[in-house]
Design a protein around this motif. Structure first.
Motif, PDB file in Angstrom:
ATOM      1  N   ASP A 165       0.781  -1.155  -0.059  1.00 45.56           N
ATOM      2  CA  ASP A 165       0.078  -0.011   0.004  1.00 45.56           C
ATOM      3  C   ASP A 165       0.859   1.143  -0.101  1.00 45.56           C
ATOM      4  N   LEU A 171      -2.137  -3.143   7.550  1.00 44.52           N
ATOM      5  CA  LEU A 171      -3.536  -2.542   6.904  1.00 44.52           C
ATOM      6  C   LEU A 171      -4.262  -1.877   8.105  1.00 44.52           C
ATOM      7  N   ARG A 185      -8.706  -1.426  -0.658  1.00 42.14           N
ATOM      8  CA  ARG A 185      -8.011  -1.626   0.393  1.00 42.14           C
ATOM      9  C   ARG A 185      -9.094  -2.749   1.376  1.00 42.14           C
ATOM     10  N   LEU A 219      -8.016  -6.488   2.544  1.00 43.82           N
ATOM     11  CA  LEU A 219      -7.910  -7.029   3.849  1.00 43.82           C
ATOM     12  C   LEU A 219      -8.686  -7.991   4.247  1.00 43.82           C
TER      13      LEU A 219
END
Length: 382
Positions: free
Chosen positions: A115, A160, A188, A192
């Protein structure tokens, strides 16, 4: 890979004399050890499922409160998993050629592989919309192109949930808006959810490998392994003591003074990692495990076998292992502050004392193995 999954290649030993403990006694130790392993992995699986529920609640309604609950669930699950590290280093289900250890707990992690990071808002698989997120795709990308290109496992989930740790006095401060209004918030969330599903799949496989009701799984073979299985137990305790915990997890960051080298840097949970790993060794040595519901499992242990041959050595090893746990408990949070400063800084001295105790206990464990007939034990080194 820092997780030392190549331990099998380093674990060649020669049994020059047979173990003299009665076969039923050795068999009892192996059976009880297998029960402890199964219980520990099962506790971890149940805690991971609780974490999954907390993460899903966070995804359903992102807020500071639901994010904090998901973070708390991650920490709670690590309490069980950290103790399972004592079952590694001998080519068992966790770290044989097909084992999931590298997907579960590899580190240190290059955050930009997953990320955005400060200075690069487009970094990572999440921000590459050409990358199709799935469990299989994440598993395939894990460590692709470099050992720090970690895409899966505890530390990917940790990153995360917390984001980069850029604070000298606390954990990462990822805003919950990363999952609502931020760029690629949808991906995202998808990432996750997929990564926690993959972690649970891997934990379920480990629970099944140690189930007591199978005639064909790893446990069934292990309990029939006699002296060779006993050797593996000592190899695991000694290798975690010296190579992994004292070496990779404590000495490396102590020498580098770089928070990127700490085991759980995003959450600042590294001090607990040290305690739990040390406790896992003590569990195996004593034949004892306290389950998440408070149930205490206790039974025939490696210590019992050694005590039958050399009571003084067994007592000394027990005291040394207990001392290592106590010294690890003295390490303060945040760990990145403990490693800072001059060599005589209080935090560095606490870590160094833990390292010294673990190194000595690895030597004691080799001597203990020798006492029951295992005359050469090659431990994983840092």
């Amino acid at each position: 890979m820092k997780s030392l999954t190549l331990a099998v290649a380093l674990s060649t030993v020669c049994l020059l004399t047979p173990v003299h403990a009665a076969p039923t006694h050795t068999a009892a130790v192996l059976n009880h050890y297998s029960a402890l392993v199964h219980a520990n992995y099962d506790d971890t699986l149940q805690a991971a499922k609780a974490m999954q529920r907390a993460i899903q609640a966070f995804m359903d309604a992102p807020s500071a409160e639901t994010q904090a609950a998901a973070q708390a669930a991650w920490r709670a699950a690590r309490e069980s998993y950290g103790q399972t590290e004592a079952y590694r280093f001998y080519g068992g289900p966790i770290d044989d050629e097909r084992g999931p250890e590298g997907r579960l707990n590899a580190w240190p992690m290059d955050e930009s592989y997953v990320d955005y990071v400060v200075g690069n808002a487009q970094a990572g698989l999440i921000n590459d919309r050409s990358f199709v997120i799935s469990k299989q795709a994440l598993a395939e990308r894990n460590e692709q192109g470099g050992e720090e290109n970690i895409a899966t496992g505890w530390h990917a989930i940790e990153f995360l949930l917390w984001g980069q740790d850029r604070s000298a006095s606390g954990a990462g401060e990822r805003p919950f808006s990363d999952y609502t209004t931020a760029a690629n918030a949808d991906r995202r969330r998808q990432y996750l959810v997929a990564v926690i599903e993959l972690l649970i799949d891997d934990l379920e496989a480990l629970v099944n490998a140690w189930r007591p009701d199978s005639k064909v799984n790893y446990r069934a073979r292990f309990v029939k392994g006699g002296e060779e299985s006993l050797r593996k137990i000592f190899l695991a305790m000694g290798s975690l003591s010296r190579g992994e915990l004292a070496g990779e997890r404590l000495e490396v960051p102590l020498n580098s003074q770089d928070q990127e080298d700490e085991h759980s840097c995003f959450s600042d949970n590294t001090h607990r990692d040290a305690v739990l790993n040390a406790t896992g060794i003590e569990n195996v040595w004593l034949g004892r495990f306290v389950r998440a519901d408070g149930t205490v499992m206790s039974g025939p242990s490696p210590r019992d076998l050694v005590a039958a041959r050399d009571a003084a050595l067994a007592e000394r090893t027990t005291a040394q292992i207990s001392g290592s746990v106590a010294k690890a408990q003295a390490i303060q949070a945040p760990f990145d502050r403990e490693i800072a400063g001059a060599k005589d800084a209080a935090g560095r001295q606490r870590i160094q004392a833990t390292v010294a105790s673990l190194v000595q206990q690895s030597k004691d464990l080799v001597a203990a193995a020798n006492a029951i007939g295992i005359k050469k034990l090659t431990l994983v080194q840092p």
